[in-house]
Each structure stands twice: as C-alpha cells, then as structure tokens.
Design a protein around this motif. Structure first.
Motif, short mmCIF file in Angstrom:
data_model
loop_
_atom_site.label_atom_id
_atom_site.label_comp_id
_atom_site.label_asym_id
_atom_site.label_seq_id
_atom_site.Cartn_x
_atom_site.Cartn_y
_atom_site.Cartn_z
N ALA A 402 12.88 3.27 -13.92
CA ALA A 402 13.20 3.18 -15.34
C ALA A 402 13.45 1.76 -15.81
O ALA A 402 13.34 1.44 -17.00
N ASP A 403 13.80 0.86 -14.88
CA ASP A 403 14.07 -0.53 -15.23
C ASP A 403 12.88 -1.44 -15.01
O ASP A 403 12.99 -2.66 -15.12
N GLY A 404 11.74 -0.84 -14.67
CA GLY A 404 10.53 -1.64 -14.52
C GLY A 404 10.30 -2.23 -13.15
O GLY A 404 9.40 -3.06 -12.97
N TYR A 405 11.09 -1.81 -12.16
CA TYR A 405 10.91 -2.32 -10.79
C TYR A 405 9.81 -1.53 -10.09
O TYR A 405 9.77 -0.30 -10.16
N VAL A 406 8.93 -2.28 -9.43
CA VAL A 406 7.78 -1.70 -8.75
C VAL A 406 8.14 -1.42 -7.29
O VAL A 406 8.68 -2.28 -6.60
N PHE A 407 7.81 -0.22 -6.83
CA PHE A 407 8.03 0.16 -5.44
C PHE A 407 6.67 0.44 -4.81
O PHE A 407 5.92 1.29 -5.29
N VAL A 408 6.34 -0.29 -3.75
CA VAL A 408 5.08 -0.10 -3.04
C VAL A 408 5.40 0.78 -1.83
O VAL A 408 6.15 0.39 -0.94
N GLU A 409 4.82 1.99 -1.81
CA GLU A 409 5.29 3.00 -0.85
C GLU A 409 4.26 3.45 0.16
O GLU A 409 4.60 4.07 1.16
N ASP A 410 3.02 3.17 -0.06
CA ASP A 410 1.99 3.56 0.92
C ASP A 410 0.70 2.88 0.51
O ASP A 410 0.66 2.14 -0.49
N ARG A 411 -0.35 3.12 1.27
CA ARG A 411 -1.64 2.51 0.97
C ARG A 411 -2.74 3.57 1.02
O ARG A 411 -2.80 4.35 1.97
N ILE A 412 -3.56 3.56 -0.01
CA ILE A 412 -4.71 4.45 0.00
C ILE A 412 -5.69 3.99 1.07
O ILE A 412 -6.18 4.75 1.88
N LYS A 413 -5.95 2.70 1.06
CA LYS A 413 -6.83 2.14 2.07
C LYS A 413 -6.09 2.13 3.40
O LYS A 413 -4.88 2.00 3.44
N ASP A 414 -6.81 2.27 4.45
CA ASP A 414 -6.20 2.25 5.78
C ASP A 414 -5.98 0.81 6.23
O ASP A 414 -6.53 0.37 7.23
N MET A 415 -5.16 0.12 5.49
CA MET A 415 -4.89 -1.27 5.81
C MET A 415 -3.56 -1.38 6.55
O MET A 415 -2.58 -0.73 6.18
N ILE A 416 -3.55 -2.19 7.57
CA ILE A 416 -2.33 -2.44 8.34
C ILE A 416 -1.93 -3.88 8.06
O ILE A 416 -2.76 -4.79 8.08
N ILE A 417 -0.66 -4.11 7.76
CA ILE A 417 -0.17 -5.48 7.54
C ILE A 417 0.72 -5.83 8.72
O ILE A 417 1.81 -5.29 8.88
N THR A 418 0.24 -6.71 9.57
CA THR A 418 0.98 -7.08 10.76
C THR A 418 1.26 -8.58 10.74
O THR A 418 0.32 -9.38 10.76
N GLY A 419 2.53 -8.94 10.63
CA GLY A 419 2.89 -10.35 10.57
C GLY A 419 2.30 -11.08 9.40
O GLY A 419 2.05 -12.28 9.45
N GLY A 420 2.05 -10.36 8.30
CA GLY A 420 1.48 -10.99 7.11
C GLY A 420 -0.04 -10.99 7.06
O GLY A 420 -0.63 -11.40 6.07
N GLU A 421 -0.69 -10.55 8.14
CA GLU A 421 -2.15 -10.50 8.18
C GLU A 421 -2.64 -9.08 7.86
O GLU A 421 -2.07 -8.09 8.35
N ASN A 422 -3.69 -9.01 7.06
CA ASN A 422 -4.29 -7.72 6.73
C ASN A 422 -5.29 -7.30 7.80
O ASN A 422 -6.19 -8.07 8.15
N VAL A 423 -5.14 -6.09 8.30
CA VAL A 423 -6.08 -5.53 9.27
C VAL A 423 -6.53 -4.18 8.75
O VAL A 423 -5.70 -3.31 8.48
N TYR A 424 -7.85 -4.00 8.61
CA TYR A 424 -8.36 -2.72 8.15
C TYR A 424 -8.76 -1.88 9.37
O TYR A 424 -9.52 -2.33 10.23
N SER A 425 -8.24 -0.67 9.40
CA SER A 425 -8.44 0.17 10.58
C SER A 425 -9.91 0.41 10.87
O SER A 425 -10.33 0.46 12.03
N ILE A 426 -10.73 0.55 9.85
CA ILE A 426 -12.14 0.87 10.07
C ILE A 426 -12.86 -0.25 10.81
O ILE A 426 -13.80 -0.03 11.57
#
Length: 520
Positions: A402-426
């Motif tokens: 309600a206060d405009g704060y964005v919550f990122v809760e999951d990913r549609i793409k099968d992307m893994i973020i490990t140590g700041g690096e993006n890794v796509y499972s495929i």
C-alpha cells in the motif's frame, strides 16, 4: 553539480571536468592515477586510434579483461564515434567467448594479457576481429603504445544520443547469451536517476570494484564520472583490493552481498576498516536477512542502500534507502524499496496481461528512459520482452504494498542469482544433457548462506559408473565456473506432469521449504 545540464553523450562530463578542474584526480588503479585532463586526453586518443582502424558509426569493439580503466576509456572513446563496446565476461569459457565476439560483430578486441592465450586458441574462429590489442594491468603494453601513437579525435558529427554505446551479454531462455544494447540516453538516465538522493561531499571517492562486464561495475563507474568524483578502481573483488581502496580514501561503493559476508568473516580488523564507508549500496542478489542484521550492527554509521534492477534497464529501477534499513520494520527491509525517479512500475498477470489487484502477485513490468534499445540483432526477443508501448517484462514475480514498496518474490524465468551473477538453468541443462550418460536433467537454485543461491542439478543416468564429480567436471569444461553445479543429485527418473513436463518446482520445493526466497 546539479546546475549542470543533463549530458547527451557519455563523454560530456569528462570533458567538462577536464576543463573546470583539470589537475584534480579522476581515476586511480593499482599504482597509477590520472587527472581529469589526462583521462580526457586518453579517451580522445582512443577515439582517434579506433577511427584510424576503420571503427565508426554502428560498429562494435570488444573488451575482455578483469577490471581495468582502459575498459572505460575504450567505452567512452568508441561511443563518441557512434560505436559500441561489448564488455565480455572474463570468466567465460573459450566457446562462450567465441560466441559473444562473433555475435557482437566486434572489429577490434582489447584483451588482458592473462586471457590472451584463450583468445589465441580461438583466433581462427574470429573472422570479424581485424586486430587484437593486448592490455596489461600496469601499462607498458600494446594499448599504451596505441594511445601514444594516436592523434586525438573529437566526437564524430554523426554520433547520436540514441546510438548503442555499451553491449552487455545476459544469458537467455534459449541457452545462448543475448547482447543487451544500451544507449547514451539509457545510461545517462540511469546515472541521473539511480542515486539522485546521494549527495557527494568534498573529499568523497568512489570504490569501483564490481566487474565492469556487469552493470554493477560499468553503470556504477558512470556515477563518479558524472559528478566529478574521483574513482578508485580495483582489479579484483577481494579483501586485499577493497582494503587498499578504502585506505586510499574511497568511502562510497556498490558490492554484492556475498562480498559483505566475506568481510564480516575476515575478523575485527576488516570490519573496522570497512567502517570508513559512508555509503554501502548492494544488489544483484538478495541480502540474507541474518547477514543484513549483522552488517547493520557492525557498521552503525554506514548508510545502506539496497537496489533492484536488471541489465536491460542499465541497473537500478528500485531503491531501499538508509532510513528504511534502520527503521525497525522487518517487512519493509526485505522489500526492494520504491521506484527511483523516472521509473514507472506495474504488476501484471503474466497470463491475462492485465494489471493485478493492489497487493497481489504478478509479473513486474517497468517503463523508463533507462530501458535498453533492444537485444542486439534479436528483434523477436526484443518484441517478446518489451511491449509496443514501452513496458519491459522482467520475468520476475512480485507485488507492491500500500505504500508503494516493491517486493520481488520469485522468478518466472529459471534464473539463478549466485553471488550477484545471473545463471540461467537452461544453459546449464543444455551442457549437462550433452554428457553421454545423462538421460534427463533439471537445474535450479538452492539456498546458500554465502552466495544467496547455489546451482544444483538433478539428473537421471543411463548405466553406472558416472558420479557427481564427473558431471561437475564435465560442466566446468564448457561453462564458466560460477555457472557450474555445486551439487548434483542422481535419481532414477525426474518427476513429470501428465503432459511430460519436468516438475522442477517439486524438485526445488524441499530445498526452499520454510524459507522466503527473497530473504534467504
């Protein structure tokens, strides 16, 4: 600095500081330091050297090395000719480097001495690269000789703000990396918007430590150049390099949470030294809440800023400021903050493409001048990611409170973020599936206290005699180390739904049970 007009080209502010404070420090790296007038001259010589080599409007050059100021010089010099610089991930395997250089169409390649053997090994597979220029950390190299011999060149008359200036490769759902084309306009909009509430004081110095092939490195570097603040660039992101930068006076930085964890593990002397930071911005992966609590306690006088974003928008689109970090609201502290100026956000049902009700989950869409020109030479992928009216579909699932704060809760793409690096499972699945014993494979991220997420594979095999170690070693032959599985489970058969699709969520679920993916 606020009275200055917003620049139209990436090299404008460097020229301004060269004219107004020519002898002030601009960039430091290892044992070398350059003033603004020296650095401006080097950028102009890069432009002259590239122009003499036939690089012009619409062309691409490439840079492959660990962090080096030459990367920023080449980027600005090439951009002033209307050309782009593809900044290549130095962690890539040879086959991946081959693909990126050919896909980008790079005409000239600047490469670090440590990586030159890898390039020489594939040189016959790079027909479009007319010249390879070696770069060494301390200079005295082909790059410096090129600059010394070059006549400085001004910005080309046909250069435009909407020319592609930077190309960064981001893995995609096809398993092949995609070149994200960022223009002068995109990058400048990000520079102006991302840290608009971050006033620099006299004597401040930026610590540029994140890899320049990442927006957390290159886009962050632009902050210092824009505001006329000296930048101290490290070659590596390790404790010794960071400590040297702080001892040299650097007091503002952006780092991924995994680096912060290493500092806290290093003991009281390291913790005390990092207390000199006035501002610590972090992002690229979630900050584990226990780690964040420990950091806030360890550095009571440091302002923490969390940022959320993507390469396609030059980096930051939302920001959680210092006041929210120390406000005591644990619900808010796990959010990604609120949109930065110049950024619009929607939460959209990915199936109906209609906005969801307030507070409900959906795909996060953003519209901003920071949004990429598109994926290089991939109009269909661009059309899939960007709507006709300019909304970027992130592939991330989230909600807005309600206060405009964005919550990122999951990913549609099968992307893994490990140590700041993006890794796509495929991409990892494609490599593992090429092993002769692998019948089927699923790759996903699992919680990791140090890296946020770790890459995990579950495979079904044909025959005996192949174990976890062999499969990991196989991946390491073909992929950058950070993309390779840290663990592999071998089972008889992967679970599938009635249509035959692998139930990856069922494989992932036991690892995430009882844990919030945004706070792990």
């Amino acid at each position: 600095m606020s009275e200055l007009a917003t620049p139209r080209f990436l090299d404008e502010r460097v020229a301004h500081w060269a004219a107004t404070k020519p002898d002030h420090e601009a960039v430091s790296y290892l044992s070398r330091t350059w003033t603004w007038v020296q650095w401006h001259d080097r950028i102009r010589r890069v432009a002259g050297a590239l122009s003499a080599r036939g690089v012009g409007h619409g062309d691409v050059v490439a840079f492959l090395d660990k962090n080096h100021p030459a990367c920023a010089e080449v980027t600005l010099g090439a951009a002033s000719l209307g050309a782009a610089t593809a900044i290549v991930n130095f962690r890539l395997a040879a086959d991946e480097i081959d693909y990126v250089l050919n896909d980008s169409g790079a005409k000239v390649l600047f490469v670090g001495e440590d990586l030159l053997p890898a390039v020489n090994a594939i040189r016959d597979r790079l027909p479009g690269v007319s010249e390879v220029v070696e770069v060494k950390p301390e200079g005295d190299d082909e790059y410096e000789a090129m600059l010394a011999a070059a006549a400085p060149a001004d910005r080309a008359p046909d250069a435009e703000p909407d020319d592609t200036a930077i190309v960064m490769y981001s893995s995609g759902t096809t398993g092949k990396p995609k070149g994200v084309a960022l223009t002068h306009t995109n990058v400048i909009a990000h520079t102006v918007n991302a840290f608009d509430e971050w006033p620099f004081d006299e004597g401040d110095k930026n610590l540029v430590a994140m890899p320049l092939f990442h927006v957390g490195g290159t886009s962050y570097m632009q902050i210092g150049l824009h505001h006329g603040v000296p930048s101290y660039m490290t070659r590596d992101v390790d404790g010794a390099a960071l400590a040297t930068g702080i001892l040299a006076g650097a007091n503002r930085t952006f780092l991924v949470p995994a680096v912060l964890a290493k500092v806290l593990e290093a003991g009281p002397d390291a913790v005390k030294l990092f207390g000199a930071l006035k501002t610590y911005a972090y992002g690229a992966s979630p900050m584990p809440l226990p780690l964040l609590r420990e950091a806030l306690k360890a550095w009571p006088d440091t302002d923490f800023i969390q940022v959320y974003g993507l390469t396609e928008v030059c980096g930051v689109v939302t920001r959680l400021g210092p006041e929210d970090h120390r406000g005591g609201d644990e619900e808010r502290i796990i959010s990604a903050g609120t949109p930065i100026p110049g950024v619009e956000v929607r939460v959209v049902d990915p199936d109906t493409l209609q906005d969801v009700e307030p507070g409900k989950q959906g795909e996060l869409w953003f519209r901003t001048a920071q949004l990429m020109k598109g994926y290089l030479n991939r109009p269909e992928d661009t059309a899939e990611a960007v709507t006709a009216d300019g909304w970027f579909r992130t592939g991330d699932i989230g909600r807005i409170d309600a206060d405009g704060y964005v919550f990122v809760e999951d990913r549609i793409k099968d992307m893994i973020i490990t140590g700041g690096e993006n890794v796509y499972s495929i991409e990892v699945e494609r490599i593992l599936a090429e092993h002769p014993a692998v019948v089927e494979v699923a790759v996903f991220g699992v919680p990791d206290e140090k890296w946020g997420e770790a890459v995990k594979a579950v495979v079904a095999l044909e025959g005996d005699g192949v174990d976890e170690a062999e499969l990991i070693a196989w991946a390491r032959k073909h992929l950058a180390a950070y993309k390779c599985p840290k663990s592999v489970d071998i089972i008889d058969a992967l679970p599938r739904n009635p249509t035959g699709k692998i139930l990856k969520k069922d494989l992932r679920q036991p690892h995430w049970e009882g844990r919030d993916r945004a706070t792990v």
